[in-house]
Design a protein around this motif. Structure first.
Motif, mmCIF file in Angstrom:
data_model
loop_
_atom_site.group_PDB
_atom_site.id
_atom_site.type_symbol
_atom_site.label_atom_id
_atom_site.label_comp_id
_atom_site.label_asym_id
_atom_site.label_seq_id
_atom_site.Cartn_x
_atom_site.Cartn_y
_atom_site.Cartn_z
ATOM 1 N N GLU A 152 1.039 -1.241 -0.187
ATOM 2 C CA GLU A 152 -0.129 -0.115 -0.054
ATOM 3 C C GLU A 152 0.860 1.144 -0.024
ATOM 4 O O GLU A 152 0.549 2.205 -0.775
ATOM 5 C CB GLU A 152 -0.892 0.092 1.272
ATOM 6 N N ILE A 153 2.062 1.265 0.887
ATOM 7 C CA ILE A 153 2.855 2.486 0.674
ATOM 8 C C ILE A 153 3.409 2.591 -0.729
ATOM 9 O O ILE A 153 3.461 3.870 -1.111
ATOM 10 C CB ILE A 153 3.998 2.139 1.804
ATOM 11 N N GLN A 154 3.890 1.537 -1.318
ATOM 12 C CA GLN A 154 4.509 1.713 -2.777
ATOM 13 C C GLN A 154 3.277 2.157 -3.729
ATOM 14 O O GLN A 154 3.821 2.709 -4.386
ATOM 15 C CB GLN A 154 4.946 0.261 -3.090
ATOM 16 N N ARG A 155 2.076 1.796 -3.333
ATOM 17 C CA ARG A 155 1.088 2.558 -4.242
ATOM 18 C C ARG A 155 0.594 3.826 -3.796
ATOM 19 O O ARG A 155 -0.231 4.507 -4.578
ATOM 20 C CB ARG A 155 -0.077 1.484 -4.050
ATOM 21 N N ASN A 156 1.392 4.387 -3.038
ATOM 22 C CA ASN A 156 1.207 5.757 -2.556
ATOM 23 C C ASN A 156 0.126 6.155 -1.756
ATOM 24 O O ASN A 156 -0.628 7.101 -1.804
ATOM 25 C CB ASN A 156 1.265 6.704 -3.622
ATOM 26 N N ALA A 157 -0.601 4.897 -0.806
ATOM 27 C CA ALA A 157 -1.656 5.239 -0.183
ATOM 28 C C ALA A 157 -1.218 5.823 1.018
ATOM 29 O O ALA A 157 -2.379 6.336 1.763
ATOM 30 C CB ALA A 157 -2.275 3.677 0.041
ATOM 31 N N TRP A 158 -0.234 5.832 1.591
ATOM 32 C CA TRP A 158 0.075 6.331 2.893
ATOM 33 C C TRP A 158 1.312 7.029 3.065
ATOM 34 O O TRP A 158 2.311 6.853 2.378
ATOM 35 C CB TRP A 158 0.335 5.201 4.128
ATOM 36 N N LEU A 159 1.523 8.151 3.841
ATOM 37 C CA LEU A 159 2.830 8.730 4.345
ATOM 38 C C LEU A 159 3.172 8.409 5.686
ATOM 39 O O LEU A 159 2.283 7.949 6.435
ATOM 40 C CB LEU A 159 2.606 10.183 4.182
ATOM 41 N N SER A 160 4.090 8.563 6.309
ATOM 42 C CA SER A 160 4.568 8.442 7.826
ATOM 43 C C SER A 160 5.201 9.664 8.104
ATOM 44 O O SER A 160 5.897 10.420 7.563
ATOM 45 C CB SER A 160 5.152 7.106 7.955
ATOM 46 N N ARG A 185 5.389 19.324 6.161
ATOM 47 C CA ARG A 185 5.180 20.266 5.235
ATOM 48 C C ARG A 185 4.671 20.236 3.877
ATOM 49 O O ARG A 185 5.183 20.505 2.885
ATOM 50 C CB ARG A 185 6.795 20.989 4.991
ATOM 51 N N ILE A 186 3.764 19.316 3.995
ATOM 52 C CA ILE A 186 2.997 19.043 2.905
ATOM 53 C C ILE A 186 1.337 19.587 2.632
ATOM 54 O O ILE A 186 0.800 19.871 3.952
ATOM 55 C CB ILE A 186 2.748 17.555 2.663
ATOM 56 N N ASP A 187 1.032 20.287 1.665
ATOM 57 C CA ASP A 187 -0.291 20.977 1.451
ATOM 58 C C ASP A 187 -0.937 19.735 0.837
ATOM 59 O O ASP A 187 -0.585 19.366 -0.130
ATOM 60 C CB ASP A 187 -0.209 22.238 0.759
ATOM 61 N N PRO A 188 -2.066 19.269 1.536
ATOM 62 C CA PRO A 188 -3.015 18.172 1.004
ATOM 63 C C PRO A 188 -3.505 18.521 -0.464
ATOM 64 O O PRO A 188 -3.667 17.630 -1.301
ATOM 65 C CB PRO A 188 -3.986 17.955 1.784
ATOM 66 N N LEU A 189 -3.570 19.743 -0.613
ATOM 67 C CA LEU A 189 -4.215 20.117 -2.010
ATOM 68 C C LEU A 189 -3.238 19.885 -3.338
ATOM 69 O O LEU A 189 -3.550 19.829 -4.465
ATOM 70 C CB LEU A 189 -4.608 21.742 -2.119
ATOM 71 N N LEU A 190 -2.060 19.792 -2.875
ATOM 72 C CA LEU A 190 -0.948 19.874 -3.812
ATOM 73 C C LEU A 190 -0.404 18.131 -3.864
ATOM 74 O O LEU A 190 0.588 17.789 -4.688
ATOM 75 C CB LEU A 190 0.384 20.491 -3.418
ATOM 76 N N LEU A 191 -1.007 17.421 -3.367
ATOM 77 C CA LEU A 191 -0.601 15.880 -3.259
ATOM 78 C C LEU A 191 -1.318 15.383 -4.601
ATOM 79 O O LEU A 191 -2.455 15.440 -4.890
ATOM 80 C CB LEU A 191 -1.069 15.200 -1.973
ATOM 81 N N SER A 192 -0.521 14.308 -5.003
ATOM 82 C CA SER A 192 -0.758 13.388 -6.287
ATOM 83 C C SER A 192 -1.214 12.055 -5.492
ATOM 84 O O SER A 192 -0.561 11.596 -4.769
ATOM 85 C CB SER A 192 0.056 13.263 -7.249
ATOM 86 N N SER A 193 -2.406 11.495 -6.091
ATOM 87 C CA SER A 193 -2.517 10.306 -5.515
ATOM 88 C C SER A 193 -1.956 9.111 -6.580
ATOM 89 O O SER A 193 -2.264 7.911 -6.064
ATOM 90 C CB SER A 193 -4.353 9.829 -5.535
ATOM 91 N N THR A 194 -1.522 9.595 -7.318
ATOM 92 C CA THR A 194 -0.758 8.363 -8.175
ATOM 93 C C THR A 194 0.655 8.164 -7.893
ATOM 94 O O THR A 194 1.584 9.254 -7.663
ATOM 95 C CB THR A 194 -0.952 8.740 -9.759
ATOM 96 N N ALA A 195 1.265 7.036 -7.690
ATOM 97 C CA ALA A 195 2.558 6.683 -7.539
ATOM 98 C C ALA A 195 3.251 6.967 -8.633
ATOM 99 O O ALA A 195 3.049 6.569 -9.962
ATOM 100 C CB ALA A 195 2.602 5.176 -7.116
ATOM 101 N N GLY A 196 4.542 7.674 -8.611
ATOM 102 C CA GLY A 196 5.534 7.915 -9.473
ATOM 103 C C GLY A 196 6.548 6.941 -9.796
ATOM 104 O O GLY A 196 6.786 6.192 -8.659
ATOM 105 N N ARG A 197 7.239 6.982 -10.915
ATOM 106 C CA ARG A 197 8.193 5.886 -11.059
ATOM 107 C C ARG A 197 9.367 6.558 -11.709
ATOM 108 O O ARG A 197 9.349 7.395 -12.698
ATOM 109 C CB ARG A 197 7.915 4.697 -12.233
ATOM 110 N N ALA A 198 10.682 6.550 -11.222
ATOM 111 C CA ALA A 198 11.733 7.211 -11.524
ATOM 112 C C ALA A 198 12.575 6.431 -12.318
ATOM 113 O O ALA A 198 12.626 5.189 -12.425
ATOM 114 C CB ALA A 198 12.703 7.662 -10.294
#
Length: 198
Positions: A152-160, A185-198
């Motif tokens: 779930e963390i890898q799918r970007n469902a959670w921060l800690s 120091r995160i604004d929830p309005l700027l969060l993406s719900s999709t996981a990125g790949r580098a």
């Protein structure tokens, strides 16, 4: 362009596990049971994880009601503790998340400052005017099987984020989710719900 959130792995503890950390649900959390939730992760290992939701107060049941159901004295109690819906697993089972200034043989250390106790001894102590300095009583818990939380963390469902007493035991439950994100120091309005790949 949406800012990509910091992965929870940035604050992984010894062995890559998050016990003692707070999980913060991402804005795009699909499971309505965990939308905008803040969870104190009490245990996390290769066998799975267990945590207590700390920002969903329980409606319709008071500490006095619970003491009566358990036939515990005194009613009315000398002290009270707030009740929360701790998660969807074993909703009839109670857990007290509390400061470590009080403990009993069955208390589970969560971090240096926080412990989890599931015995009626702590309820008796609180009702009698003693017990830990701060705490919450949760009915039920959140649970994950082996590897499930990591997935779930890898799918970007959670921060800690590391816990603090205001996030764990503070009275303003509606602000806890936003305040937990603010620690990163995160604004929830700027969060993406999709996981990125580098």
């Amino acid at each position: 362009m949406a800012r990509r959130a910091m992965p929870a792995s940035d604050s992984l503890g010894e062995g890559g596990y998050l016990a003692g950390q707070l999980l913060i649900a991402m804005p795009g959390m699909q499971d309505p049971r965990f939308a905008h939730s803040v969870i104190c992760l009490c245990a996390h290992s290769a066998e799975g994880a267990m945590g207590i939701v700390v920002n969903k107060p329980l409606d319709g049941l008071s500490f006095d009601d619970l003491l009566r159901q358990l036939n515990l004295d005194p009613v009315p109690p000398q002290r009270r503790i707030r009740l929360f819906a701790g998660g969807p697993v074993e909703g009839g089972r109670g857990f007290v998340l509390h400061t470590t200034d009080w403990s009993t043989e069955g208390s589970l250390p969560v971090s240096g400052e926080v412990a989890l106790t599931a015995s009626v001894d702590i309820l008796k102590a609180i009702a009698g005017g003693g017990g830990p300095r701060r705490g919450i009583l949760a009915l039920g818990y959140a649970g994950w099987g082996p590897g499930q939380l990591e997935e779930e963390i890898q799918r970007n469902a959670w921060l800690s984020v590391p816990p603090d007493e205001a996030l764990l035991f503070g009275e303003d439950d509606e602000r806890k989710w936003r305040d937990a994100l603010a620690k990163l120091r995160i604004d929830p309005l700027l969060l993406s719900s999709t996981a990125g790949r580098a």
